[in-house]
Design a protein around this motif. Structure first.
Motif, PDB file in Angstrom:
ATOM      1  N   HIS A   1      11.147   1.289   4.330  1.00 22.99           N
ATOM      2  CA  HIS A   1      12.293   1.097   3.437  1.00 22.99           C
ATOM      3  C   HIS A   1      12.551  -0.379   3.139  1.00 22.99           C
ATOM      4  CE1 HIS A   1      14.083   0.225   7.312  1.00 22.99           C
ATOM      5  NE2 HIS A   1      13.799   1.461   7.703  1.00 22.99           N
ATOM      6  N   GLY A   2      11.528  -1.192   3.309  1.00 20.12           N
ATOM      7  CA  GLY A   2      11.667  -2.610   3.002  1.00 20.12           C
ATOM      8  C   GLY A   2      11.197  -3.485   4.141  1.00 20.12           C
ATOM      9  N   LEU A   3      11.387  -4.779   3.983  1.00 23.63           N
ATOM     10  CA  LEU A   3      11.016  -5.743   5.011  1.00 23.63           C
ATOM     11  C   LEU A   3      12.186  -6.681   5.262  1.00 23.63           C
ATOM     12  CD1 LEU A   3       7.370  -6.751   3.935  1.00 23.63           C
ATOM     13  CD2 LEU A   3       8.034  -5.219   5.800  1.00 23.63           C
ATOM     14  N   GLY A   4      12.428  -6.964   6.535  1.00 23.44           N
ATOM     15  CA  GLY A   4      13.516  -7.880   6.868  1.00 23.44           C
ATOM     16  C   GLY A   4      14.843  -7.373   6.331  1.00 23.44           C
ATOM     17  N   GLU A   5      15.546  -8.257   5.635  1.00 22.69           N
ATOM     18  CA  GLU A   5      16.856  -7.892   5.094  1.00 22.69           C
ATOM     19  C   GLU A   5      16.763  -7.240   3.719  1.00 22.69           C
ATOM     20  OE1 GLU A   5      17.864 -12.206   2.996  1.00 22.69           O
ATOM     21  OE2 GLU A   5      18.954 -11.569   4.782  1.00 22.69           O
TER      22      GLU A   5
ATOM     23  N   THR B   1       0.831  -1.208   0.000  1.00 27.21           N
ATOM     24  CA  THR B   1       0.000   0.000   0.000  1.00 27.21           C
ATOM     25  C   THR B   1       0.862   1.254   0.000  1.00 27.21           C
ATOM     26  OG1 THR B   1      -1.703  -1.194   1.250  1.00 27.21           O
ATOM     27  CG2 THR B   1      -1.874   1.200   1.186  1.00 27.21           C
ATOM     28  N   MET B   2       1.964   1.231   0.743  1.00 28.41           N
ATOM     29  CA  MET B   2       2.866   2.382   0.753  1.00 28.41           C
ATOM     30  C   MET B   2       3.540   2.558  -0.608  1.00 28.41           C
ATOM     31  SD  MET B   2       2.115   3.473   3.652  1.00 28.41           S
ATOM     32  CE  MET B   2       3.137   4.957   3.533  1.00 28.41           C
ATOM     33  N   CYS B   3       3.759   1.452  -1.312  1.00 27.28           N
ATOM     34  CA  CYS B   3       4.297   1.547  -2.681  1.00 27.28           C
ATOM     35  C   CYS B   3       3.308   2.261  -3.594  1.00 27.28           C
ATOM     36  CB  CYS B   3       4.608   0.152  -3.228  1.00 27.28           C
ATOM     37  SG  CYS B   3       6.078  -0.625  -2.528  1.00 27.28           S
ATOM     38  N   ILE B   4       2.016   1.989  -3.421  1.00 28.11           N
ATOM     39  CA  ILE B   4       0.991   2.674  -4.211  1.00 28.11           C
ATOM     40  C   ILE B   4       1.072   4.179  -3.965  1.00 28.11           C
ATOM     41  CG2 ILE B   4      -1.486   3.014  -4.539  1.00 28.11           C
ATOM     42  CD1 ILE B   4      -1.901   0.086  -3.814  1.00 28.11           C
ATOM     43  N   ILE B   5       1.185   4.563  -2.699  1.00 28.92           N
ATOM     44  CA  ILE B   5       1.273   5.985  -2.354  1.00 28.92           C
ATOM     45  C   ILE B   5       2.528   6.606  -2.959  1.00 28.92           C
ATOM     46  CG2 ILE B   5       1.522   7.635  -0.456  1.00 28.92           C
ATOM     47  CD1 ILE B   5      -0.109   5.635   1.273  1.00 28.92           C
ATOM     48  N   GLY B   6       3.648   5.886  -2.881  1.00 31.83           N
ATOM     49  CA  GLY B   6       4.893   6.388  -3.454  1.00 31.83           C
ATOM     50  C   GLY B   6       4.786   6.604  -4.956  1.00 31.83           C
ATOM     51  N   GLY B   7       4.187   5.649  -5.658  1.00 28.09           N
ATOM     52  CA  GLY B   7       4.009   5.782  -7.096  1.00 28.09           C
ATOM     53  C   GLY B   7       3.072   6.928  -7.442  1.00 28.09           C
ATOM     54  N   PHE B   8       2.009   7.060  -6.677  1.00 35.85           N
ATOM     55  CA  PHE B   8       1.058   8.151  -6.882  1.00 35.85           C
ATOM     56  C   PHE B   8       1.745   9.501  -6.740  1.00 35.85           C
ATOM     57  CE2 PHE B   8      -2.005  11.310  -5.647  1.00 35.85           C
ATOM     58  CZ  PHE B   8      -3.169  11.000  -6.337  1.00 35.85           C
ATOM     59  N   MET B   9       2.551   9.665  -5.687  1.00 31.46           N
ATOM     60  CA  MET B   9       3.195  10.949  -5.434  1.00 31.46           C
ATOM     61  C   MET B   9       4.237  11.280  -6.504  1.00 31.46           C
ATOM     62  SD  MET B   9       1.444  11.939  -3.024  1.00 31.46           S
ATOM     63  CE  MET B   9       2.219  13.524  -3.285  1.00 31.46           C
ATOM     64  N   GLY B  10       4.929  10.258  -6.997  1.00 34.85           N
ATOM     65  CA  GLY B  10       5.885  10.501  -8.066  1.00 34.85           C
ATOM     66  C   GLY B  10       5.194  11.006  -9.319  1.00 34.85           C
ATOM     67  N   CYS B  11       4.070  10.380  -9.665  1.00 35.50           N
ATOM     68  CA  CYS B  11       3.306  10.783 -10.837  1.00 35.50           C
ATOM     69  C   CYS B  11       2.704  12.173 -10.635  1.00 35.50           C
ATOM     70  CB  CYS B  11       2.212   9.759 -11.109  1.00 35.50           C
ATOM     71  SG  CYS B  11       1.252  10.090 -12.597  1.00 35.50           S
ATOM     72  N   TYR B  12       2.205  12.438  -9.450  1.00 37.21           N
ATOM     73  CA  TYR B  12       1.593  13.736  -9.144  1.00 37.21           C
ATOM     74  C   TYR B  12       2.608  14.863  -9.338  1.00 37.21           C
ATOM     75  CZ  TYR B  12      -0.762  17.460  -6.531  1.00 37.21           C
ATOM     76  OH  TYR B  12      -1.349  18.663  -6.163  1.00 37.21           O
ATOM     77  N   ALA B  13       3.806  14.670  -8.815  1.00 40.57           N
ATOM     78  CA  ALA B  13       4.828  15.716  -8.923  1.00 40.57           C
ATOM     79  C   ALA B  13       5.188  15.984 -10.383  1.00 40.57           C
ATOM     80  CB  ALA B  13       6.073  15.301  -8.136  1.00 40.57           C
ATOM     81  N   ILE B  14       5.315  14.925 -11.159  1.00 43.40           N
ATOM     82  CA  ILE B  14       5.696  15.077 -12.561  1.00 43.40           C
ATOM     83  C   ILE B  14       4.574  15.718 -13.380  1.00 43.40           C
ATOM     84  CG2 ILE B  14       6.163  13.775 -14.682  1.00 43.40           C
ATOM     85  CD1 ILE B  14       7.864  11.874 -12.980  1.00 43.40           C
ATOM     86  N   MET B  15       3.344  15.279 -13.157  1.00 47.32           N
ATOM     87  CA  MET B  15       2.234  15.771 -13.978  1.00 47.32           C
ATOM     88  C   MET B  15       1.739  17.155 -13.570  1.00 47.32           C
ATOM     89  SD  MET B  15      -0.165  12.470 -14.867  1.00 47.32           S
ATOM     90  CE  MET B  15      -1.178  13.512 -15.934  1.00 47.32           C
ATOM     91  N   CYS B  16       1.762  17.443 -12.278  1.00 39.62           N
ATOM     92  CA  CYS B  16       1.175  18.699 -11.802  1.00 39.62           C
ATOM     93  C   CYS B  16       2.198  19.787 -11.517  1.00 39.62           C
ATOM     94  CB  CYS B  16       0.353  18.445 -10.537  1.00 39.62           C
ATOM     95  SG  CYS B  16      -1.107  17.425 -10.815  1.00 39.62           S
ATOM     96  N   ARG B  17       3.475  19.435 -11.414  1.00 35.77           N
ATOM     97  CA  ARG B  17       4.481  20.415 -11.030  1.00 35.77           C
ATOM     98  C   ARG B  17       5.662  20.435 -11.998  1.00 35.77           C
ATOM     99  NH1 ARG B  17       1.233  23.545  -8.063  1.00 35.77           N
ATOM    100  NH2 ARG B  17       0.169  22.322  -6.455  1.00 35.77           N
ATOM    101  N   SER B  18       5.333  20.486 -13.282  1.00 35.70           N
ATOM    102  CA  SER B  18       6.327  20.700 -14.350  1.00 35.70           C
ATOM    103  C   SER B  18       7.457  19.686 -14.333  1.00 35.70           C
ATOM    104  CB  SER B  18       6.902  22.124 -14.249  1.00 35.70           C
ATOM    105  OG  SER B  18       5.871  23.080 -14.337  1.00 35.70           O
ATOM    106  N   GLU B  19       7.107  18.416 -14.098  1.00 30.19           N
ATOM    107  CA  GLU B  19       8.060  17.315 -14.158  1.00 30.19           C
ATOM    108  C   GLU B  19       9.196  17.433 -13.144  1.00 30.19           C
ATOM    109  OE1 GLU B  19       9.350  16.479 -18.113  1.00 30.19           O
ATOM    110  OE2 GLU B  19       7.319  16.272 -18.882  1.00 30.19           O
ATOM    111  N   ASN B  20       8.928  18.078 -12.030  1.00 33.28           N
ATOM    112  CA  ASN B  20       9.889  18.136 -10.923  1.00 33.28           C
ATOM    113  C   ASN B  20       9.557  17.014  -9.945  1.00 33.28           C
ATOM    114  OD1 ASN B  20      11.625  20.729 -11.111  1.00 33.28           O
ATOM    115  ND2 ASN B  20       9.548  21.411 -11.639  1.00 33.28           N
ATOM    116  N   LEU B  21      10.493  16.094  -9.767  1.00 34.53           N
ATOM    117  CA  LEU B  21      10.263  14.945  -8.894  1.00 34.53           C
ATOM    118  C   LEU B  21      10.699  15.263  -7.467  1.00 34.53           C
ATOM    119  CD1 LEU B  21       9.360  11.957  -8.833  1.00 34.53           C
ATOM    120  CD2 LEU B  21      11.739  11.335  -9.254  1.00 34.53           C
TER     121      LEU B  21
END
Length: 232
Positions: A137-141, A23-43
């Motif tokens: 930042h991940g699970l386990g090792e 679920t956190m990966c979904i949020i991360g992907g969403f935010m990356g796309c949001y920044a690029i599409m809504c803020r002049s491709e600034n990640l």
């Protein structure tokens, strides 16, 4: 239950942990796309491009953008410091803290008009994604970022290549784990694309239900806490 074989035994990732990570990966992907599409491709999810821009603005004598990007870098670092201090010095539930930061940031983003300087428009994302990465930042090792893809691609492809060569089941499981991170991250990207296409900057609000789901998953005890209770 998601099982990963290790040379020293068996590590089990609970369904709760895998669901929360995905679920956190979904949020991360969403935010990356949001920044690029809504803020002049600034990640705003990472600092690589921002650091490059800091130096190009400095030597290009664009002092205004230099200061704004420096501010973004400061927010990113400050978020890491806060997460570290809270994790080490308090009993704060860091998962819930990071999710709450995401929720507040998603609401704040809708307040920045389209016409505003795009760097100002992604300042909340710098803080949000830095906090999320510090906690999720991940699970386990397995260090598997929930806010960008580069290392996940490398780990997935490397493990898959090693499995094809050596036929070791742990490499197959490792490849599947990182592949899972990539899958849900890019589902978030697709979600973000349609949210931004139809709602522009207000598309950030459409991610709040996903954040609520993440908070629900975080409310369940994780496997480590359950083991500790059993041990006592």
């Amino acid at each position: 239950m998601f099982i990963i074989l290790k040379e020293t035994g068996i590590m089990k990732f609970s369904k709760r942990d895998m669901l929360l990570h995905s679920t956190m990966c979904i949020i991360g992907g969403f935010m990356g796309c949001y920044a690029i599409m809504c803020r002049s491709e600034n990640l705003g999810s990472s600092q690589t491009s921002n650091l490059i821009q800091i130096f190009t603005c400095l030597f290009g004598r664009n002092i205004y953008d230099f200061l704004l990007r420096l501010c973004g870098m400061g927010l990113y670092v400050f978020a890491i410091i806060i997460s570290t201090v809270l994790g080490k010095k308090t009993s704060c539930n860091m998962e819930k803290y990071a999710i709450a930061v995401d929720a507040a940031g998603l609401m704040a983003l809708s307040l920045f008009p389209v016409s505003i300087n795009p760097i100002i428009g992604i300042l909340p994302i710098f803080f949000m994604m830095s906090t999320q990465w510090s906690v999720f930042h991940g699970l386990g090792e397995y260090n598997s970022s929930t806010i960008f893809s580069t290392n996940n691609i490398r780990q997935c492809v490397t493990a898959l290549s090693e499995y094809i060569i050596d036929k070791k089941s742990q490499q197959k499981d490792k490849s599947m784990f990182f592949g899972n991170s990539l899958l849900w991250y890019h589902i978030g990207v697709i979600f973000g694309f349609f949210a931004c296409k139809f709602c522009s900057i207000y598309g950030s609000l459409l991610c709040i239900p996903v954040v609520i789901v993440a908070f629900i998953f975080a409310s369940f005890e994780n496997a480590h806490e359950q083991k500790c209770k059993c041990a006592t």
